[in-house]
Design a protein around this motif. Structure first.
Motif, PDB file in Angstrom:
ATOM      1  N   VAL A  83      29.986  36.786  40.604  1.00 20.24           N
ATOM      2  CA  VAL A  83      31.165  37.168  39.603  1.00 20.24           C
ATOM      3  C   VAL A  83      32.334  36.602  39.723  1.00 20.24           C
ATOM      4  CG1 VAL A  83      32.589  39.134  39.188  1.00 20.24           C
ATOM      5  CG2 VAL A  83      30.009  39.550  39.433  1.00 20.24           C
ATOM      6  N   VAL A  84      32.657  36.081  41.021  1.00 20.46           N
ATOM      7  CA  VAL A  84      33.879  35.268  41.123  1.00 20.46           C
ATOM      8  C   VAL A  84      34.098  33.842  40.395  1.00 20.46           C
ATOM      9  CG1 VAL A  84      33.268  34.251  43.603  1.00 20.46           C
ATOM     10  CG2 VAL A  84      35.542  34.858  42.942  1.00 20.46           C
ATOM     11  N   ARG A 127      34.535  34.836  36.688  1.00 20.16           N
ATOM     12  CA  ARG A 127      35.639  34.805  36.482  1.00 20.16           C
ATOM     13  C   ARG A 127      36.760  33.618  36.591  1.00 20.16           C
ATOM     14  NH1 ARG A 127      38.764  38.928  40.010  1.00 20.16           N
ATOM     15  NH2 ARG A 127      40.456  38.352  38.487  1.00 20.16           N
ATOM     16  N   LYS A 128      36.342  32.576  37.450  1.00 18.99           N
ATOM     17  CA  LYS A 128      37.168  31.369  37.516  1.00 18.99           C
ATOM     18  C   LYS A 128      36.985  30.621  36.097  1.00 18.99           C
ATOM     19  CE  LYS A 128      38.621  29.629  41.236  1.00 18.99           C
ATOM     20  NZ  LYS A 128      39.007  28.868  42.746  1.00 18.99           N
ATOM     21  N   ASN A 150      40.102  33.181  35.133  1.00 13.67           N
ATOM     22  CA  ASN A 150      40.587  34.214  35.987  1.00 13.67           C
ATOM     23  C   ASN A 150      41.223  35.291  35.274  1.00 13.67           C
ATOM     24  OD1 ASN A 150      39.855  33.529  38.500  1.00 13.67           O
ATOM     25  ND2 ASN A 150      41.289  31.735  38.511  1.00 13.67           N
ATOM     26  N   PRO A 166      42.258  39.037  34.413  1.00 14.30           N
ATOM     27  CA  PRO A 166      42.047  40.281  35.323  1.00 14.30           C
ATOM     28  C   PRO A 166      40.805  40.848  35.668  1.00 14.30           C
ATOM     29  CG  PRO A 166      44.156  40.443  33.778  1.00 14.30           C
ATOM     30  CD  PRO A 166      42.958  39.226  33.342  1.00 14.30           C
ATOM     31  N   GLU A 167      40.558  41.603  36.745  1.00 11.70           N
ATOM     32  CA  GLU A 167      39.312  42.163  37.141  1.00 11.70           C
ATOM     33  C   GLU A 167      38.769  43.067  36.173  1.00 11.70           C
ATOM     34  OE1 GLU A 167      37.201  43.712  41.099  1.00 11.70           O
ATOM     35  OE2 GLU A 167      39.078  42.538  41.344  1.00 11.70           O
ATOM     36  N   SER A 168      39.729  43.984  35.649  1.00 13.47           N
ATOM     37  CA  SER A 168      39.596  45.127  34.905  1.00 13.47           C
ATOM     38  C   SER A 168      39.135  44.457  33.454  1.00 13.47           C
ATOM     39  CB  SER A 168      40.572  46.160  34.826  1.00 13.47           C
ATOM     40  OG  SER A 168      41.775  45.559  34.192  1.00 13.47           O
ATOM     41  N   PHE A 209      37.723  41.419  32.856  1.00 16.59           N
ATOM     42  CA  PHE A 209      36.464  40.955  32.949  1.00 16.59           C
ATOM     43  C   PHE A 209      35.353  41.949  32.860  1.00 16.59           C
ATOM     44  CE2 PHE A 209      32.989  39.744  35.888  1.00 16.59           C
ATOM     45  CZ  PHE A 209      32.429  38.721  35.101  1.00 16.59           C
ATOM     46  N   TYR A 210      35.491  42.974  33.745  1.00 18.30           N
ATOM     47  CA  TYR A 210      34.297  43.968  33.816  1.00 18.30           C
ATOM     48  C   TYR A 210      34.359  44.770  32.402  1.00 18.30           C
ATOM     49  CZ  TYR A 210      33.362  42.993  38.703  1.00 18.30           C
ATOM     50  OH  TYR A 210      33.053  42.292  39.660  1.00 18.30           O
TER      51      TYR A 210
END
Length: 137
Positions: free
Chosen positions: A39-40, A43-44, A48, A50-52, A54-55
């Protein structure tokens, strides 16, 4: 409906860039699965978000990523396609991105390590390298 002032068009198909979001994200998540990406790293590669965000994209397989994210996905899909043209074996094609590479461009690192720098230019460079390997200068 988009106003003329806010609609961005791609040069390729003259479709609003917003219309590419869902298909691009679905293709990216299939590619991420083929390449067995954490996952990291996903995202990169996407720049990148935001986490929210991306999910949400991952859960819905849809969204409105910006032009930068669409460009990144485009390079990644080109890399994926080139690898599957260069290698007859799909497993070998998908594994290539993770293997150390002695070509001067990579200096012993894998293509994935180069692409994970976070710079869109590194995605472009890997794509160009593979296009050259295919004879597409």
């Amino acid at each position: 409906m988009h106003s003329a002032a806010t609609t961005h068009y791609t040069s390729l198909a003259e479709e609003p860039i917003e219309a590419l979001g869902g298909p691009a994200l679905r293709a990216f998540f299939r590619l991420a699965e083929s390449w067995d990406l954490r996952v990291v790293d996903q995202r990169k590669l996407l720049g990148n978000p935001p986490e929210s965000t991306f999910y949400k994209w991952k859960r819905e397989q849809d969204g409105s990523p910006g032009r930068d994210t669409i460009e990144r996905i485009s390079y990644l899909l080109g890399i994926y396609k080139s690898l599957h043209i260069l290698f007859n074996d799909p497993e070998q094609a998908d594994a290539w991105v993770h293997r150390p590479n002695q070509a001067p461009l990579f200096g012993g690192q894998s293509a994935m390590e180069r692409m994970l720098s976070g710079n869109v230019a590194d995605l472009y460079v890997v794509r160009q390298y593979l296009d050259a390997q295919r004879g597409w200068n």
